[in-house]
Design a protein around this motif. Structure first.
Motif, PDB file in Angstrom:
ATOM      1  N   THR A 297       0.834  -1.204   0.000  1.00 28.10           N
ATOM      2  CA  THR A 297       0.000   0.000   0.000  1.00 28.10           C
ATOM      3  C   THR A 297       0.867   1.251   0.000  1.00 28.10           C
ATOM      4  O   THR A 297       0.587   2.219  -0.713  1.00 28.10           O
ATOM      5  N   GLY A 298       1.935   1.229   0.794  1.00 24.14           N
ATOM      6  CA  GLY A 298       2.819   2.390   0.872  1.00 24.14           C
ATOM      7  C   GLY A 298       3.464   2.719  -0.456  1.00 24.14           C
ATOM      8  O   GLY A 298       3.615   3.891  -0.828  1.00 24.14           O
ATOM      9  N   ASN A 299       3.839   1.686  -1.211  1.00 20.52           N
ATOM     10  CA  ASN A 299       4.450   1.887  -2.520  1.00 20.52           C
ATOM     11  C   ASN A 299       3.460   2.547  -3.484  1.00 20.52           C
ATOM     12  O   ASN A 299       3.807   3.480  -4.221  1.00 20.52           O
ATOM     13  N   ILE A 300       2.213   2.075  -3.469  1.00 24.27           N
ATOM     14  CA  ILE A 300       1.182   2.662  -4.336  1.00 24.27           C
ATOM     15  C   ILE A 300       0.917   4.109  -3.936  1.00 24.27           C
ATOM     16  O   ILE A 300       0.747   4.986  -4.793  1.00 24.27           O
ATOM     17  N   MET A 301       0.907   4.388  -2.636  1.00 29.82           N
ATOM     18  CA  MET A 301       0.685   5.756  -2.155  1.00 29.82           C
ATOM     19  C   MET A 301       1.807   6.690  -2.608  1.00 29.82           C
ATOM     20  O   MET A 301       1.567   7.847  -2.964  1.00 29.82           O
TER      21      MET A 301
ATOM     22  N   GLN B 103      13.059   7.869  -4.673  1.00 26.44           N
ATOM     23  CA  GLN B 103      11.660   7.481  -4.777  1.00 26.44           C
ATOM     24  C   GLN B 103      11.438   6.043  -4.309  1.00 26.44           C
ATOM     25  O   GLN B 103      10.412   5.734  -3.702  1.00 26.44           O
ATOM     26  N   GLU B 104      12.391   5.185  -4.573  1.00 34.15           N
ATOM     27  CA  GLU B 104      12.279   3.792  -4.101  1.00 34.15           C
ATOM     28  C   GLU B 104      12.289   3.752  -2.572  1.00 34.15           C
ATOM     29  O   GLU B 104      11.514   3.021  -1.957  1.00 34.15           O
ATOM     30  N   LYS B 105      13.163   4.538  -1.970  1.00 35.34           N
ATOM     31  CA  LYS B 105      13.235   4.569  -0.510  1.00 35.34           C
ATOM     32  C   LYS B 105      12.009   5.245   0.089  1.00 35.34           C
ATOM     33  O   LYS B 105      11.538   4.860   1.171  1.00 35.34           O
ATOM     34  N   PHE B 106      11.457   6.254  -0.618  1.00 38.50           N
ATOM     35  CA  PHE B 106      10.230   6.908  -0.140  1.00 38.50           C
ATOM     36  C   PHE B 106       9.081   5.907  -0.102  1.00 38.50           C
ATOM     37  O   PHE B 106       8.256   5.937   0.815  1.00 38.50           O
ATOM     38  N   SER B 107       9.037   4.995  -1.069  1.00 39.49           N
ATOM     39  CA  SER B 107       8.024   3.934  -1.071  1.00 39.49           C
ATOM     40  C   SER B 107       8.181   3.047   0.161  1.00 39.49           C
ATOM     41  O   SER B 107       7.199   2.683   0.808  1.00 39.49           O
ATOM     42  N   ASP B 108       9.423   2.692   0.490  1.00 46.11           N
ATOM     43  CA  ASP B 108       9.684   1.876   1.684  1.00 46.11           C
ATOM     44  C   ASP B 108       9.230   2.600   2.945  1.00 46.11           C
ATOM     45  O   ASP B 108       8.665   1.994   3.856  1.00 46.11           O
ATOM     46  N   LEU B 109       9.488   3.901   2.980  1.00 38.28           N
ATOM     47  CA  LEU B 109       9.149   4.707   4.156  1.00 38.28           C
ATOM     48  C   LEU B 109       7.639   4.780   4.351  1.00 38.28           C
ATOM     49  O   LEU B 109       7.131   4.617   5.476  1.00 38.28           O
ATOM     50  N   THR B 110       6.902   5.039   3.264  1.00 37.37           N
ATOM     51  CA  THR B 110       5.442   5.130   3.367  1.00 37.37           C
ATOM     52  C   THR B 110       4.835   3.765   3.701  1.00 37.37           C
ATOM     53  O   THR B 110       3.842   3.682   4.434  1.00 37.37           O
ATOM     54  N   THR B 111       5.436   2.707   3.179  1.00 38.30           N
ATOM     55  CA  THR B 111       4.966   1.357   3.505  1.00 38.30           C
ATOM     56  C   THR B 111       5.132   1.078   4.993  1.00 38.30           C
ATOM     57  O   THR B 111       4.228   0.540   5.648  1.00 38.30           O
TER      58      THR B 111
END
Length: 564
Positions: free
Chosen positions: A94-98, A170-178
């Motif tokens: 979900t975090g990655n999609i967000m 951006q890849e790390k931001f996806s991890d963070l939001t996840t």
């Protein structure tokens, strides 16, 4: 197109001002006339005002359009996501999609807005200023442009580094939001196991890595402005040296020299903007590639040329013919050679140990997945030939995991209903045995539920999910282990009312409890993805197989529970 026109008009006004200043200086040198000063001042002010108006209009067109494009892109992304199969959501957090829906779309917006605006503005300034400078003095112009090859080489090197670093960010931001989304959704588990400090340290670790990657990008970005100022400074020094020499040799007027320096100053910002634009282009490129991975995801389950749109409803007869199913090509079969028929208006049950394929089987009926081999038929027609909307609209599915939205209870119960009414709410809550619980809620059916229905108990959530499925008046009702958190007395009351409600409709029940399925018209026992036994309760008991064994074990558990 209007924005580009305004850029042209604004720059025409802007580049005309140094010519006015040049003429003013040269005229004043020969004739010190106060009226001449007033006239030239008014001309400069009027030209600047006109250029300023067009500069304002640039933002009112290009930037506004970029916001509208951002809106369209976000809507397209949302519509596409809604149509993707369950398989996609199982493989993407979900975090990655967000992250895609927020920062990636914003980065693309920066390209279609500011990047387009400033790149066009920069190109237009060079296009207008360079011929004027060549017209004024070709030799001085060529000397002024000597450092520009250095600019091209510097931009080439820096842009490559920006693209790589921004993709990693951006890849790390996806991890963070996840990480954040999982913690918020699972906060009760975190607190129950006293893992707050651990989660804080894990989030700090992710944040530090995100910070590190951003700092790597900042270091590269920080090269841009110094490089551009250095190149602009070199050009100014060259113009001062060469121009000053030419003035002393009477080869150049003071006004022309002043205009040259003004034009160089006017080119400094475009040179800086060029670096900023290059940065935005690289970020947008990385983000758009990430977005395109989502946009290129196939729908898999959708209407096709084989769909018969003349079908407007279904009756409820279901048939499986030699059905095989696996979730992915490299995974083993979950269902293997399933063939069965469920007559319209009957109540059937599927029972078996965990992981034998019960949920997978009923997911094929609602086309949440499509079969790997064989076919599923409804009313004698392949389910793929029936419009997807017709299939889903006529199936009430109550899943194992009862999901409720953070909204009022009434809105949750009426989620699939076009014309909700209080009478319908009362009716479905009565059938699902939820009404008696609602009477104790502070605001009744208008009570706001927490995220995922956190304010309700497990049994209340299951009954609310059941009421929601009943509200759409389905031709097929599927209960996927929907009474696991409900006590046996309440379950009996629900099943008694469901029997009346589902008369002439097809009901499918999945359960681990024999008490839930014993009154069904037919019971299918699944084992290792195959139908191991089938028949009604009495027939299966007489068979003395898997079903009978489950029945005996549950009877023993009940006796031990009563003794305790």
């Amino acid at each position: 197109m209007l924005g580009i026109l305004f850029i042209i008009l604004s720059n025409i006004g802007g580049v005309y001002i140094p010519i006015l200043l040049r003429n003013s200086i040269d005229e004043l040198k020969n004739n010190l006339d106060f009226n001449l000063v007033i006239k030239n001042t008014i001309l400069v002010v009027v030209t600047s005002a006109v250029a300023g108006v067009f500069r304002f209009m640039i933002r009112q067109t290009i930037i506004v359009v970029s916001r509208e494009i951002e809106f369209d892109l976000r809507q397209d992304f949302w519509q596409h996501i809604q149509k993707l199969p369950l398989r996609f959501f199982q493989n993407n957090s979900t975090g990655n999609i967000m992250a895609h829906a927020t920062s990636d779309i914003s980065a693309v917006r920066m390209f279609v807005g500011p990047a387009v605006m400033y790149s066009t503005d920069t190109g237009m300034r060079f296009f207008l200023i360079l011929p004027i400078m060549l017209w004024m003095n070709t030799t001085l112009t060529l000397f002024a442009l000597l450092p520009l090859p250095l600019l091209s080489f510097a931009v080439y090197l820096v842009m490559k580094k920006i693209h790589v670093r921004y993709t990693k960010i951006q890849e790390k931001f996806s991890d963070l939001t996840t990480k954040a989304q999982e913690n918020f959704s699972g906060i009760r588990v975190v607190k129950s196991y006293l893992r707050e400090d651990f989660e804080i340290s894990q989030f700090e670790k992710e944040s530090n890595e995100y910070l590190k990657r951003n700092m790597d990008l900042v270091k590269v970005r920080s090269l841009f402005q110094p490089i551009f100022y250095l190149i602009a400074g070199l050009s100014s020094i060259i113009v001062l040296w060469k121009g000053g020499t030419m003035i002393m040799n009477n080869q150049l007027s003071l006004g022309t020299m002043f205009a040259f320096l003004t034009y160089l100053l006017m080119l400094i910002w475009p040179m800086i903007a060029f670096g900023w634009v290059a940065n935005m282009i690289q970020q947008a490129d990385a983000s758009m590639k990430r977005l395109l991975k989502i946009f290129n995801e196939p729908y898999e389950i959708s209407d096709s040329e084989k769909t018969d749109f003349n079908i407007k409803t279904i009756d409820g007869e279901i048939e499986f013919r030699n059905v095989k199913f696996r979730y992915r090509e490299n995974l083993p079969l979950v269902l293997n050679d399933i063939s069965l028929k469920i007559p319209k208006g009957s109540t059937v049950a599927f029972i078996g140990n965990t992981g034998v394929g019960k949920t997978s089987l009923i997911n094929l009926i609602a086309r949440l997945y499509d079969v790997t081999e064989g076919e599923v038929l409804i009313d004698g027609k392949n389910v793929k030939s029936i419009p997807l909307e017709v299939v889903r609209k006529n199936i009430g599915l109550v899943p194992q995991d009862s999901f409720l939205f953070s909204d009022t209870l009434a809105n949750n119960l009426m989620y699939g209903v076009s014309n909700p009414s209080q009478e319908l709410i009362d009716f479905v809550s009565e059938v699902s045995q939820l009404k008696k619980d609602v009477e104790s809620f502070p605001n009744g059916f208008e009570t706001i539920l927490g995220e995922r229905g956190i304010t309700l108990s497990g049994g209340q959530k299951q009954r609310a999910s059941l009421a929601r499925a009943l509200a759409i008046n389905p031709k097929i009702l599927i209960l996927d282990d929907s009474f696991s958190a409900v006590d046996t007395h309440t379950e009996e009351e629900i099943l008694k009312r469901l029997k009346s409600f589902m008369k002439d409709r097809t009901s499918i029940i999945i359960s681990h409890r024999i008490s839930t399925v014993k009154d069904c018209d037919k019971i299918f026992v699944l084992e290792n993805g195959k139908i191991a036994e089938e028949g009604n309760h009495d027939e299966l008991i007489e068979l003395n197989g898997i079903y009978a064994d489950l029945h005996n074990k549950q009877l023993l558990e009940e006796e031990l529970s009563e003794l305790n």
